[in-house]
Motif scaffolding. Structure first.
Motif, PDB file in Angstrom:
ATOM      1  N   ILE A  99      43.821  46.973  57.477  1.00  0.00           N
ATOM      2  CA  ILE A  99      45.127  46.412  57.149  1.00  0.00           C
ATOM      3  C   ILE A  99      45.711  47.274  56.044  1.00  0.00           C
ATOM      4  N   TYR A 100      46.931  47.697  56.229  1.00  0.00           N
ATOM      5  CA  TYR A 100      47.604  48.553  55.253  1.00  0.00           C
ATOM      6  C   TYR A 100      48.629  47.732  54.473  1.00  0.00           C
ATOM      7  N   TYR A 101      48.552  47.862  53.151  1.00  0.00           N
ATOM      8  CA  TYR A 101      49.400  47.080  52.262  1.00  0.00           C
ATOM      9  C   TYR A 101      50.311  47.986  51.442  1.00  0.00           C
ATOM     10  N   CYS A 102      51.517  47.543  51.276  1.00  0.00           N
ATOM     11  CA  CYS A 102      52.469  48.173  50.377  1.00  0.00           C
ATOM     12  C   CYS A 102      52.409  47.440  49.038  1.00  0.00           C
ATOM     13  N   ALA A 103      52.591  48.179  47.936  1.00  0.00           N
ATOM     14  CA  ALA A 103      52.535  47.555  46.623  1.00  0.00           C
ATOM     15  C   ALA A 103      53.522  48.228  45.675  1.00  0.00           C
ATOM     16  N   VAL A 104      53.988  47.470  44.706  1.00  0.00           N
ATOM     17  CA  VAL A 104      54.900  47.994  43.686  1.00  0.00           C
ATOM     18  C   VAL A 104      54.210  47.923  42.329  1.00  0.00           C
ATOM     19  N   ALA A 105      54.398  48.959  41.535  1.00  0.00           N
ATOM     20  CA  ALA A 105      53.783  49.006  40.210  1.00  0.00           C
ATOM     21  C   ALA A 105      54.211  47.818  39.361  1.00  0.00           C
ATOM     22  N   ALA A 106      53.349  47.459  38.443  1.00  0.00           N
ATOM     23  CA  ALA A 106      53.623  46.300  37.602  1.00  0.00           C
ATOM     24  C   ALA A 106      54.734  46.556  36.597  1.00  0.00           C
ATOM     25  N   PHE A 107      54.914  47.829  36.211  1.00  0.00           N
ATOM     26  CA  PHE A 107      55.899  48.160  35.184  1.00  0.00           C
ATOM     27  C   PHE A 107      56.789  49.297  35.641  1.00  0.00           C
ATOM     28  N   ALA A 108      58.052  49.199  35.288  1.00  0.00           N
ATOM     29  CA  ALA A 108      59.012  50.243  35.631  1.00  0.00           C
ATOM     30  C   ALA A 108      58.658  51.541  34.925  1.00  0.00           C
ATOM     31  N   PHE A 109      58.926  52.632  35.608  1.00  0.00           N
ATOM     32  CA  PHE A 109      58.749  53.974  35.059  1.00  0.00           C
ATOM     33  C   PHE A 109      57.319  54.224  34.573  1.00  0.00           C
ATOM     34  N   HIS A 110      56.377  53.596  35.241  1.00  0.00           N
ATOM     35  CA  HIS A 110      54.953  53.831  34.991  1.00  0.00           C
ATOM     36  C   HIS A 110      54.298  54.320  36.267  1.00  0.00           C
ATOM     37  N   GLY A 111      53.372  55.227  36.115  1.00  0.00           N
ATOM     38  CA  GLY A 111      52.544  55.586  37.245  1.00  0.00           C
ATOM     39  C   GLY A 111      51.600  54.462  37.591  1.00  0.00           C
ATOM     40  N   ALA A 112      51.022  54.530  38.780  1.00  0.00           N
ATOM     41  CA  ALA A 112      50.083  53.492  39.199  1.00  0.00           C
ATOM     42  C   ALA A 112      49.125  54.077  40.216  1.00  0.00           C
ATOM     43  N   TYR A 113      47.858  53.686  40.053  1.00  0.00           N
ATOM     44  CA  TYR A 113      46.835  54.186  40.967  1.00  0.00           C
ATOM     45  C   TYR A 113      45.841  53.084  41.334  1.00  0.00           C
ATOM     46  N   TYR A 114      45.279  52.420  40.331  1.00  0.00           N
ATOM     47  CA  TYR A 114      44.320  51.353  40.595  1.00  0.00           C
ATOM     48  C   TYR A 114      45.071  50.107  41.048  1.00  0.00           C
ATOM     49  N   SER A 115      44.384  49.281  41.814  1.00  0.00           N
ATOM     50  CA  SER A 115      45.053  48.080  42.324  1.00  0.00           C
ATOM     51  C   SER A 115      45.588  47.211  41.195  1.00  0.00           C
ATOM     52  N   THR A 116      44.928  47.231  40.059  1.00  0.00           N
ATOM     53  CA  THR A 116      45.387  46.438  38.912  1.00  0.00           C
ATOM     54  C   THR A 116      46.656  46.991  38.279  1.00  0.00           C
ATOM     55  N   ASP A 117      47.029  48.210  38.637  1.00  0.00           N
ATOM     56  CA  ASP A 117      48.276  48.794  38.135  1.00  0.00           C
ATOM     57  C   ASP A 117      49.490  48.275  38.888  1.00  0.00           C
ATOM     58  N   PHE A 118      49.238  47.619  40.013  1.00  0.00           N
ATOM     59  CA  PHE A 118      50.320  47.156  40.869  1.00  0.00           C
ATOM     60  C   PHE A 118      50.536  45.656  40.688  1.00  0.00           C
ATOM     61  N   GLY A 119      51.802  45.245  40.695  1.00  0.00           N
ATOM     62  CA  GLY A 119      52.115  43.866  40.368  1.00  0.00           C
ATOM     63  C   GLY A 119      52.379  42.961  41.557  1.00  0.00           C
ATOM     64  N   SER A 120      52.864  43.529  42.656  1.00  0.00           N
ATOM     65  CA  SER A 120      53.179  42.709  43.825  1.00  0.00           C
ATOM     66  C   SER A 120      52.770  43.455  45.079  1.00  0.00           C
ATOM     67  N   TRP A 121      52.445  42.677  46.099  1.00  0.00           N
ATOM     68  CA  TRP A 121      51.908  43.235  47.338  1.00  0.00           C
ATOM     69  C   TRP A 121      52.625  42.637  48.542  1.00  0.00           C
ATOM     70  N   GLY A 122      52.687  43.407  49.599  1.00  0.00           N
ATOM     71  CA  GLY A 122      53.164  42.877  50.863  1.00  0.00           C
ATOM     72  C   GLY A 122      52.058  42.131  51.580  1.00  0.00           C
ATOM     73  N   GLN A 123      52.407  41.641  52.757  1.00  0.00           N
ATOM     74  CA  GLN A 123      51.450  40.839  53.524  1.00  0.00           C
ATOM     75  C   GLN A 123      50.510  41.700  54.356  1.00  0.00           C
ATOM     76  N   GLY A 124      50.830  42.966  54.496  1.00  0.00           N
ATOM     77  CA  GLY A 124      49.981  43.886  55.226  1.00  0.00           C
ATOM     78  C   GLY A 124      50.369  44.050  56.684  1.00  0.00           C
ATOM     79  N   THR A 125      50.004  45.193  57.229  1.00  0.00           N
ATOM     80  CA  THR A 125      50.216  45.467  58.648  1.00  0.00           C
ATOM     81  C   THR A 125      48.936  46.084  59.212  1.00  0.00           C
ATOM     82  N   GLN A 126      48.520  45.607  60.351  1.00  0.00           N
ATOM     83  CA  GLN A 126      47.249  46.043  60.935  1.00  0.00           C
ATOM     84  C   GLN A 126      47.421  47.385  61.636  1.00  0.00           C
TER      85      GLN A 126
END
Length: 125
Positions: A93-120
């Motif tokens: 399942i592939y998920y889209c995610a947006v970083a938790a903070f504006a103008f910040h890089g993100a790599y680890y899952s904890t760096d991301f604040g919101s997630w989509g529902q996923g697509t198989q």
């Protein structure tokens, strides 16, 4: 509120291609790093690709090996993941995610604040 809606998944044969799309709303899309993750059955969620708010930095998980390409269209508030040379091991399942903070890089899952529902995505002959 933040909404991320993935689409484009499906069944594809080994060696085939797919293009995933994530439509975003509820936040200033052009200010945030976006990412793609995936999770296969029985495995942990893993980072696939990330792209910073202006597209200036793009980075991938080690397993990608040039097969995938992430891109974004800030005018459409959309991020894409073009996948080629797909292998059965890419089934997840592939998920889209947006970083938790504006103008910040993100790599680890904890760096991301919101997630989509996923697509198989299923790669099988």
């Amino acid at each position: 509120q933040v909404q991320l809606v993935e689409s484009g998944g499906g069944l594809v044969q080994p060696g085939g291609s797919l293009r995933l799309t994530c439509a975003a709303s509820g936040f200033t899309f052009s200010s945030y790093t976006m990412g793609w993750f995936r999770q296969a059955p029985g495995k942990e969620r893993e980072f696939v690709a990330g792209i910073t708010w202006n597209g200036g930095n793009i980075y991938y998980g080690d397993f990608v090996k040039g097969r995938f390409a992430i891109s974004r269209d800030n005018a459409k508030s959309t991020v894409y993941l073009e996948m080629t040379s797909l292998e059965p091991e890419d089934t997840a399942i592939y998920y889209c995610a947006v970083a938790a903070f504006a103008f910040h890089g993100a790599y680890y899952s904890t760096d991301f604040g919101s997630w989509g529902q996923g697509t198989q995505v299923t790669v099988s002959s």
